[in-house]
Design a protein around this motif. Structure first.
Motif, short mmCIF file in Angstrom:
data_model
loop_
_atom_site.label_atom_id
_atom_site.label_comp_id
_atom_site.label_asym_id
_atom_site.label_seq_id
_atom_site.Cartn_x
_atom_site.Cartn_y
_atom_site.Cartn_z
N SER A 158 0.85 -1.19 0.00
CA SER A 158 0.00 0.00 0.00
C SER A 158 0.89 1.24 0.00
N VAL A 159 0.66 2.14 -0.94
CA VAL A 159 1.46 3.36 -1.01
C VAL A 159 0.65 4.55 -0.49
N ASN A 160 1.36 5.61 -0.17
CA ASN A 160 0.73 6.85 0.32
C ASN A 160 -0.06 6.63 1.60
N ILE A 161 0.46 5.81 2.50
CA ILE A 161 -0.23 5.60 3.77
C ILE A 161 -0.11 6.86 4.63
N THR A 162 -1.08 7.05 5.50
CA THR A 162 -1.09 8.21 6.37
C THR A 162 -1.36 7.78 7.81
N GLY A 213 3.50 -0.92 3.97
CA GLY A 213 2.96 0.42 3.76
C GLY A 213 4.08 1.39 3.47
N ILE A 214 3.89 2.24 2.45
CA ILE A 214 4.94 3.17 2.02
C ILE A 214 4.39 4.60 2.04
N SER A 215 5.20 5.52 2.51
CA SER A 215 4.87 6.94 2.50
C SER A 215 6.05 7.72 1.94
N HIS A 240 9.35 6.03 6.36
CA HIS A 240 8.86 5.93 4.98
C HIS A 240 8.30 4.56 4.63
N ALA A 241 8.67 3.52 5.38
CA ALA A 241 8.20 2.16 5.08
C ALA A 241 7.87 1.45 6.38
N VAL A 242 6.66 0.88 6.43
CA VAL A 242 6.22 0.10 7.60
C VAL A 242 5.86 -1.29 7.11
#
Length: 589
Positions: free
Chosen positions: A428-432, A498-500, A514-516
């Motif tokens: 999942s990208v653009n996680i918040t 998850g990536i932000s 930036h990465a979970v």
């Protein structure tokens, strides 16, 4: 004792077809071409030699019609399998590109075919290439070849974004083809003449499409739900496979009885089974896997016998034109769709080529044209051009598809790898989020929406992760966090990444995260858990190129491409290779 040999014995003929197909497929495979090409080519040869061998075997092109029920079953099995690939939870991140691709198939491919056939084809053969012929050929051109595509993918052991998109798309594309074809035929048959009132005919045509899909959906859904009900109450696990075979037979036969598309009905049945009880699909595939070679070798050899290559010479110019126009439509539509969807370049550049194979649905649509009285004026031209171009596609298409898989770097990738659980729908990208708890809960919710979930209720899993986080933080350096929990049950590790790209300010000591990577690890797979932690941590902290590409991936597809590319094989290695290295090291010591 009197021995009387009957050359038209069906079982003997099927044995001849099967042995000839197996030999042809093996010989063609030795020169690097897909076996399906060898099966089809063998069928074409058998047809061309029928006057010499029919006295002994009775195997003529006419006798092939006696195997139509067998071919119906294999087509139904192919449609069911391809429909089962449409597991919606697994396609969470693929919806955008599939939507654009279907739009391109519905608009670009038929438009190019109509324009080419009407203007250039009309110049080649103005008497036969009418607008009615062009519209029907355009609808037929949309159809793909699910069976051929699946076989090429399996033979190439392909895996990746292009492969996933291709398998999911071929079922949907055939649905689009059936819908457009039904609309065109209904529109053209409102009047026996060449001029039809658009305003008066298009509502009726849309109603025909709705009926076709509606009946097929009801038939496929009913058959699958009845079978699933039986498997939950009466039928034991050992008979899941045979029960699904009954679903295929029932859906095909019932749809035929109601005058709807049997291929659509079997596709809908596969979709319903896959999304209601996904493990049943695997049971069906495992049940038929042992005889899959028999089914496909015989099916495609028989299909080759139905294709008369002499038709190519009767209308060579129109055949080549239709083949090229369809190729340009397929490639152009896929290229445009993938450009809009912003997929990795190797997927954008080669998906269109992988969609070129033309198969069973197209044959079925051509047969329908032959059976509609109001289309008798165009049936001969459509049949000649359509079947002849299909013969060329059947021979060249599989090789084109495999070439596309090779160039996209996805051939020979369908082997167990360390990070296999990080498929596209597990990214999942653009996680918040503003806190660790919020992000962990959000990722856990996404993880539990997939088809591979931890063997533990979601709330309990989240609680175990948070308790582990309180004991010792899982923040690592360079923007990486790996929260995890160890489970008592289960056999395989799973998780979600998850990536932000902007970074999450959630209390990490060295700056934004930036990465979970949220992991759920059964005790039985703890060794792999440690290997995953070491591989990800090493790549993120020591390889700045890998880190930047992953942290700034524009989509889940791009992130998957980074994790599973050839350059990443040092961290995402093939497990068989790793075990082989361990064995070699042990032997040397």
């Amino acid at each position: 004792m009197n021995i009387h040999f009957t050359p038209d014995d069906a079982l003997f003929q099927l044995a001849v077809v099967l042995v000839a197909g197996i030999v042809g497929g093996e010989l063609v495979g030795r020169i690097g071409l897909p076996k399906v090409t060898g099966w089809i080519f063998t069928g074409i040869l058998l047809r061309s030699f029928e006057t010499q061998h029919d006295a002994f075997t009775g195997l003529t092109s006419g006798a092939v019609a006696g195997f139509d029920r067998f071919m119906d079953f294999v087509l139904g099995y192919i449609a069911f399998t391809v429909g089962a690939a449409l597991h919606f939870a697994s396609l969470r991140n693929a919806g955008k590109r599939l939507g654009f691709l279907l739009l391109g198939e519905a608009l670009i491919t038929p438009t190019i075919v109509v324009l080419a056939m009407y203007f250039v084809g009309g110049w080649i053969d103005p008497e036969n290439m009418t607008i009615r012929v062009c519209l029907i050929l355009a609808a037929i051109a949309i159809a793909g070849a699910p069976g051929t595509t699946v076989l090429v993918v399996q033979e190439a052991r392909a895996k990746g974004i292009l492969t996933r998109t291709l398998i999911a798309a071929v079922a949907l594309i055939d649905m689009v083809a059936v819908g457009v074809f039904t609309f065109v035929v209904s529109y053209l048959t409102q009047d026996a003449g060449d001029v039809v009132s658009w305003h008066s005919s298009w509502p009726t045509a849309l109603i025909s499409v709705a009926r076709e899909f509606g009946v097929a959906f009801l038939v496929g859904t009913s058959c699958s739900m009845i079978a699933l009900g039986l498997t939950r109450t009466i039928v034991g696990p050992a008979f899941l496979g045979p029960t699904m075979v009954a679903v295929i037979l029932g859906a095909w036969g019932a749809a035929t009885g109601f005058g709807a598309s049997s291929i659509l009905a079997c596709t809908f049945a596969g979709i319903v089974v896959s999304n209601v009880r996904h493990d049943t699909v695997r049971s069906t595939e495992a049940y038929l896997h042992s005889i899959g070679g028999v089914l496909f070798a015989a099916f495609y050899t028989l299909a080759g016998m139905k294709l008369d290559f002499a038709l190519v010479m009767n209308a060579a110019g129109l055949v080549v034109l239709f083949f090229l126009a369809r190729f340009l439509g397929k490639y152009g539509g896929a290229f445009a769709a993938m450009s809009i969807a912003d997929v990795p370049k190797r997927v954008r550049n080669y998906l269109g080529l992988a969609l070129v194979p033309h198969g069973g649905v197209a044959v079925g649509l051509i047969i329908i044209v032959q059976s509609v009285p109001h289309l008798s004026d165009v049936a001969a031209t459509v049949t000649t051009v359509g079947l002849a171009a299909l013969a060329i596609n059947q021979l060249l298409g599989p090789s084109g598809a495999r070439f596309a898989l090779e160039r996209a770097g996805e051939k020979d990738k369908d082997f167990p790898r360390l990070l296999d659980f990080l498929d596209e729908h597990h990214i999942s990208v653009n996680i918040t989020g503003t806190t660790k708890d919020e992000i962990i809960r959000s990722l856990a919710s996404q993880l539990y929406s997939t088809n591979i979930t931890p063997a533990l209720p979601q709330d309990e899993f989240v609680q175990k992760v948070l308790e582990r986080e309180q004991l010792e933080t899982t923040f690592l350096s360079k923007g990486l966090m790996i929260p995890h929990a160890e489970l008592e049950e289960g056999t395989n590790i799973t998780g979600i990444l998850g990536i932000s790209s902007k970074g999450l300010n959630i209390g990490a000591p060295d700056g934004p995260v930036h990465a979970v990577l949220l992991l759920a690890t059964p005790k039985a797979d703890r060794k792999r858990h440690l290997e995953v932690l070491a591989a990800i941590a090493t790549a993120i902290t020591r390889n700045i190129n890998f880190r930047e590409q992953l942290y700034h991936a524009r989509s889940a597809a791009h992130a998957y491409d980074v994790l599973h590319a050839e350059k990443a094989e040092d961290i995402n290695y093939f497990l068989e290779d790793a075990m082989a290295r361990v064995r070699d090291s042990g032997e040397q010591n």
